[in-house]
Design a protein around this motif. Structure first.
Motif, PDB file in Angstrom:
ATOM      1  N   ARG A 183       0.837  -1.199   0.000  1.00 56.06           N
ATOM      2  CA  ARG A 183       0.000   0.000   0.000  1.00 56.06           C
ATOM      3  C   ARG A 183       0.871   1.247   0.000  1.00 56.06           C
ATOM      4  NH1 ARG A 183      -4.823  -1.422   4.395  1.00 56.06           N
ATOM      5  NH2 ARG A 183      -5.739  -3.141   3.191  1.00 56.06           N
ATOM      6  N   ALA A 184       0.405   2.282  -0.652  1.00 53.39           N
ATOM      7  CA  ALA A 184       1.103   3.565  -0.669  1.00 53.39           C
ATOM      8  C   ALA A 184       0.903   4.258   0.678  1.00 53.39           C
ATOM      9  CB  ALA A 184       0.580   4.438  -1.810  1.00 53.39           C
ATOM     10  N   PRO A 185       1.777   5.194   1.039  1.00 53.63           N
ATOM     11  CA  PRO A 185       1.633   5.900   2.316  1.00 53.63           C
ATOM     12  C   PRO A 185       0.278   6.584   2.450  1.00 53.63           C
ATOM     13  CG  PRO A 185       3.764   6.382   1.317  1.00 53.63           C
ATOM     14  CD  PRO A 185       2.960   5.640   0.290  1.00 53.63           C
ATOM     15  N   GLY A 186      -0.322   6.449   3.616  1.00 52.09           N
ATOM     16  CA  GLY A 186      -1.567   7.149   3.910  1.00 52.09           C
ATOM     17  C   GLY A 186      -2.804   6.583   3.256  1.00 52.09           C
ATOM     18  N   THR A 187      -2.712   5.411   2.620  1.00 54.15           N
ATOM     19  CA  THR A 187      -3.879   4.829   1.969  1.00 54.15           C
ATOM     20  C   THR A 187      -4.226   3.491   2.619  1.00 54.15           C
ATOM     21  OG1 THR A 187      -2.687   3.534   0.299  1.00 54.15           O
ATOM     22  CG2 THR A 187      -3.119   5.857  -0.195  1.00 54.15           C
ATOM     23  N   GLU A 188      -5.462   3.058   2.427  1.00 52.58           N
ATOM     24  CA  GLU A 188      -5.898   1.764   2.936  1.00 52.58           C
ATOM     25  C   GLU A 188      -6.421   0.903   1.789  1.00 52.58           C
ATOM     26  OE1 GLU A 188      -8.509   2.195   6.246  1.00 52.58           O
ATOM     27  OE2 GLU A 188      -6.994   3.137   7.493  1.00 52.58           O
ATOM     28  N   VAL A 189      -5.887   1.174   0.603  1.00 55.59           N
ATOM     29  CA  VAL A 189      -6.252   0.410  -0.589  1.00 55.59           C
ATOM     30  C   VAL A 189      -4.989  -0.237  -1.141  1.00 55.59           C
ATOM     31  CG1 VAL A 189      -7.215   0.497  -2.910  1.00 55.59           C
ATOM     32  CG2 VAL A 189      -8.161   1.959  -1.110  1.00 55.59           C
ATOM     33  N   ASP A 190      -5.056  -1.527  -1.425  1.00 57.34           N
ATOM     34  CA  ASP A 190      -3.893  -2.223  -1.967  1.00 57.34           C
ATOM     35  C   ASP A 190      -3.542  -1.672  -3.342  1.00 57.34           C
ATOM     36  OD1 ASP A 190      -4.053  -3.818   0.274  1.00 57.34           O
ATOM     37  OD2 ASP A 190      -5.030  -5.493  -0.759  1.00 57.34           O
ATOM     38  N   ARG A 191      -2.252  -1.410  -3.563  1.00 57.03           N
ATOM     39  CA  ARG A 191      -1.812  -1.029  -4.898  1.00 57.03           C
ATOM     40  C   ARG A 191      -1.218  -2.219  -5.637  1.00 57.03           C
ATOM     41  NH1 ARG A 191       3.401   2.795  -3.326  1.00 57.03           N
ATOM     42  NH2 ARG A 191       4.530   1.243  -2.077  1.00 57.03           N
ATOM     43  N   HIS A 192      -0.942  -3.286  -4.883  1.00 56.07           N
ATOM     44  CA  HIS A 192      -0.386  -4.480  -5.516  1.00 56.07           C
ATOM     45  C   HIS A 192      -0.706  -5.696  -4.655  1.00 56.07           C
ATOM     46  CE1 HIS A 192       2.326  -7.110  -7.697  1.00 56.07           C
ATOM     47  NE2 HIS A 192       2.894  -7.456  -6.557  1.00 56.07           N
ATOM     48  N   ARG A 193      -1.073  -6.795  -5.314  1.00 58.86           N
ATOM     49  CA  ARG A 193      -1.283  -8.079  -4.635  1.00 58.86           C
ATOM     50  C   ARG A 193      -0.577  -9.166  -5.435  1.00 58.86           C
ATOM     51  NH1 ARG A 193      -7.831  -8.085  -3.453  1.00 58.86           N
ATOM     52  NH2 ARG A 193      -7.927  -6.139  -2.231  1.00 58.86           N
ATOM     53  N   GLU A 194      -0.142 -10.188  -4.715  1.00 60.04           N
ATOM     54  CA  GLU A 194       0.561 -11.277  -5.379  1.00 60.04           C
ATOM     55  C   GLU A 194       0.368 -12.565  -4.584  1.00 60.04           C
ATOM     56  OE1 GLU A 194       5.179 -12.576  -6.304  1.00 60.04           O
ATOM     57  OE2 GLU A 194       4.688 -10.482  -5.850  1.00 60.04           O
ATOM     58  N   PRO A 195      -0.118 -13.634  -5.205  1.00 61.77           N
ATOM     59  CA  PRO A 195      -0.288 -14.904  -4.484  1.00 61.77           C
ATOM     60  C   PRO A 195       1.053 -15.418  -3.960  1.00 61.77           C
ATOM     61  CG  PRO A 195      -1.425 -14.946  -6.598  1.00 61.77           C
ATOM     62  CD  PRO A 195      -0.568 -13.727  -6.605  1.00 61.77           C
ATOM     63  N   LEU A 196       1.012 -16.023  -2.772  1.00 63.21           N
ATOM     64  CA  LEU A 196       2.216 -16.596  -2.175  1.00 63.21           C
ATOM     65  C   LEU A 196       2.028 -18.095  -1.969  1.00 63.21           C
ATOM     66  CD1 LEU A 196       3.147 -13.962   0.566  1.00 63.21           C
ATOM     67  CD2 LEU A 196       4.186 -14.242  -1.685  1.00 63.21           C
ATOM     68  N   TRP A 197       3.106 -18.818  -2.129  1.00 66.71           N
ATOM     69  CA  TRP A 197       3.088 -20.255  -1.920  1.00 66.71           C
ATOM     70  C   TRP A 197       3.406 -20.561  -0.467  1.00 66.71           C
ATOM     71  CZ3 TRP A 197       1.662 -24.296  -4.876  1.00 66.71           C
ATOM     72  CH2 TRP A 197       2.036 -25.575  -4.459  1.00 66.71           C
ATOM     73  N   ILE A 198       2.576 -21.406   0.144  1.00 62.37           N
ATOM     74  CA  ILE A 198       2.850 -21.884   1.502  1.00 62.37           C
ATOM     75  C   ILE A 198       3.567 -23.221   1.361  1.00 62.37           C
ATOM     76  CG2 ILE A 198       1.892 -22.515   3.739  1.00 62.37           C
ATOM     77  CD1 ILE A 198      -0.517 -20.782   3.088  1.00 62.37           C
ATOM     78  N   GLY A 199       4.828 -23.255   1.734  1.00 61.91           N
ATOM     79  CA  GLY A 199       5.645 -24.429   1.492  1.00 61.91           C
ATOM     80  C   GLY A 199       5.441 -25.538   2.495  1.00 61.91           C
ATOM     81  N   ALA A 200       6.239 -26.587   2.341  1.00 58.11           N
ATOM     82  CA  ALA A 200       6.152 -27.746   3.233  1.00 58.11           C
ATOM     83  C   ALA A 200       6.483 -27.387   4.669  1.00 58.11           C
ATOM     84  CB  ALA A 200       7.100 -28.844   2.728  1.00 58.11           C
ATOM     85  N   SER A 201       7.198 -26.289   4.850  1.00 58.47           N
ATOM     86  CA  SER A 201       7.534 -25.822   6.198  1.00 58.47           C
ATOM     87  C   SER A 201       6.388 -25.058   6.849  1.00 58.47           C
ATOM     88  CB  SER A 201       8.768 -24.919   6.139  1.00 58.47           C
ATOM     89  OG  SER A 201       8.502 -23.780   5.324  1.00 58.47           O
ATOM     90  N   ALA A 202       5.240 -24.978   6.161  1.00 59.80           N
ATOM     91  CA  ALA A 202       4.061 -24.246   6.653  1.00 59.80           C
ATOM     92  C   ALA A 202       4.387 -22.769   6.886  1.00 59.80           C
ATOM     93  CB  ALA A 202       3.509 -24.881   7.923  1.00 59.80           C
ATOM     94  N   SER A 203       5.109 -22.181   5.934  1.00 58.63           N
ATOM     95  CA  SER A 203       5.467 -20.772   6.045  1.00 58.63           C
ATOM     96  C   SER A 203       5.419 -20.111   4.673  1.00 58.63           C
ATOM     97  CB  SER A 203       6.861 -20.615   6.651  1.00 58.63           C
ATOM     98  OG  SER A 203       7.847 -21.121   5.776  1.00 58.63           O
ATOM     99  N   ALA A 204       5.314 -18.788   4.695  1.00 56.02           N
ATOM    100  CA  ALA A 204       5.350 -17.982   3.475  1.00 56.02           C
ATOM    101  C   ALA A 204       6.206 -16.758   3.764  1.00 56.02           C
ATOM    102  CB  ALA A 204       3.946 -17.572   3.050  1.00 56.02           C
ATOM    103  N   HIS A 205       6.788 -16.182   2.715  1.00 57.13           N
ATOM    104  CA  HIS A 205       7.637 -15.018   2.953  1.00 57.13           C
ATOM    105  C   HIS A 205       7.575 -14.056   1.775  1.00 57.13           C
ATOM    106  CE1 HIS A 205      10.608 -16.779   0.193  1.00 57.13           C
ATOM    107  NE2 HIS A 205      11.172 -15.594   0.179  1.00 57.13           N
ATOM    108  N   VAL A 206       7.970 -12.806   2.070  1.00 57.01           N
ATOM    109  CA  VAL A 206       8.166 -11.798   1.034  1.00 57.01           C
ATOM    110  C   VAL A 206       9.539 -11.165   1.244  1.00 57.01           C
ATOM    111  CG1 VAL A 206       5.710 -11.282   0.801  1.00 57.01           C
ATOM    112  CG2 VAL A 206       7.099  -9.940   2.385  1.00 57.01           C
ATOM    113  N   LEU A 207      10.131 -10.728   0.152  1.00 56.04           N
ATOM    114  CA  LEU A 207      11.413 -10.039   0.172  1.00 56.04           C
ATOM    115  C   LEU A 207      11.289  -8.792  -0.682  1.00 56.04           C
ATOM    116  CD1 LEU A 207      14.523  -9.725   0.535  1.00 56.04           C
ATOM    117  CD2 LEU A 207      14.774 -11.243  -1.447  1.00 56.04           C
ATOM    118  N   THR A 208      11.648  -7.640  -0.112  1.00 58.31           N
ATOM    119  CA  THR A 208      11.642  -6.403  -0.885  1.00 58.31           C
ATOM    120  C   THR A 208      12.991  -5.726  -0.747  1.00 58.31           C
ATOM    121  OG1 THR A 208      10.805  -5.015   0.922  1.00 58.31           O
ATOM    122  CG2 THR A 208       9.179  -6.095  -0.479  1.00 58.31           C
TER     123      THR A 208
END
Length: 291
Positions: A251-276
């Motif tokens: 989300r951009a600063p000061g907004t409550e609307v998503d500007r970007h979404r992306e599906p994430l894979w939940i792996g065998a370790s039962a976890s998901a992550h993002v890197l920016t």
């Protein structure tokens, strides 16, 4: 609209609280006051049910209040350090938190920008009851001035929760003064560095945050008041309670609307992550859906 409806009804907040309790929904007078003044908004399932009951109690048209609610704010940790040369002002990071400004003044918080955050790694843990209960945080910071000795961090419980998070297991620093505001679930704490940092010096800060029970969790997000070179977010689910769907949001600063979404894979370790990389002011987080 809610404030006007309450005024017109002639009901006190305590009478409204009692009426809601008779319907099986417990909401504190403080929370009702926050809703009335716009300091927070109902987001949890029980809170939304309270809003529907308020519409009936106050003689309002069905959905007249719920239609005014914006999208839920991301749950999780946030940091606010005042204005920075390349960042956002405190009120832009968390609007409506006047008491946060007061606590910063009480602690004589150092000016923003004295510590440049090179990287942040958040590890958020969700238990078998689908409840987010623990955050492990690691930051690498670099001093932009001479003589930096402390870092101020802020944590806040979810809307309507009158229990503060607690910081434990601090490494490479020690816990200094702590200020709690239970009515709003606000915690502000000093981390006293192991040694004074000269210009260009770096250090690593690590600690854990124990999160109050707020029921099933559906997201975790971080607000960024200033740029960060690298941000890693991992959400770890108990193998007995793995969501059916998971996605990243920005989300951009000061907004409550998503500007970007992306599906994430939940792996065998039962976890998901993002890197920016080169994270700019705004928000980034992970949300998920239970079956």
């Amino acid at each position: 609209m809610l404030n006007t409806a309450i005024e017109n009804s002639g009901l006190s907040l305590d009478r409204i609280r009692a009426a809601l309790a008779k319907q099986g929904v417990r909401v504190s007078v403080t929370t009702l006051s926050y809703w009335r003044r716009g300091r927070s908004q109902p987001e949890r399932a029980t809170s939304l049910r309270a809003v529907h009951l308020l519409e009936e109690l106050l003689g309002l048209r069905h959905t007249s209040l719920t239609a005014l609610l914006g999208p839920p704010r991301p749950r999780g940790r946030w940091v606010a350090q005042g204005p920075a040369p390349d960042g956002l002002r405190l009120e832009q990071v968390w609007p409506g938190q006047a008491e946060l400004v007061e606590v910063f003044a009480e602690l004589d918080a150092p000016p923003a920008g004295q510590l440049e955050r090179q990287s942040i790694h958040d590890a958020y843990y969700v238990d078998a009851s689908r409840r987010g209960h623990l955050l492990r945080m690691r930051q690498v910071v670099r001093a932009t001035v001479d003589g930096v000795t402390r870092h101020v961090v802020v944590h806040k419980s979810d809307e309507g929760v009158q229990i503060c998070p607690e910081i434990t297991s601090v490494r490479h620093a020690r816990l200094g003064r702590v200020r709690r505001r239970p009515l709003s679930g606000l915690l502000v704490a000093e981390l006293l560095l192991d040694r004074p940092l000269a210009l260009g010096d770096s250090t690593v800060l690590e600690y854990e945050v124990h999160i109050p029970d707020t029921g099933p969790t559906t997201d975790y997000g971080r607000f960024f008041p200033a740029p960060v070179r690298e941000y890693v977010l991992q959400v770890h689910f108990d193998p007995a309670a793995v969501p059916v769907q998971c996605e990243r949001f920005d989300r951009a600063p000061g907004t409550e609307v998503d500007r970007h979404r992306e599906p994430l894979w939940i792996g065998a370790s039962a976890s998901a992550h993002v890197l920016t990389a080169d994270q700019q002011p705004g928000q980034v987080g992970i949300r998920w859906q239970w079956e």
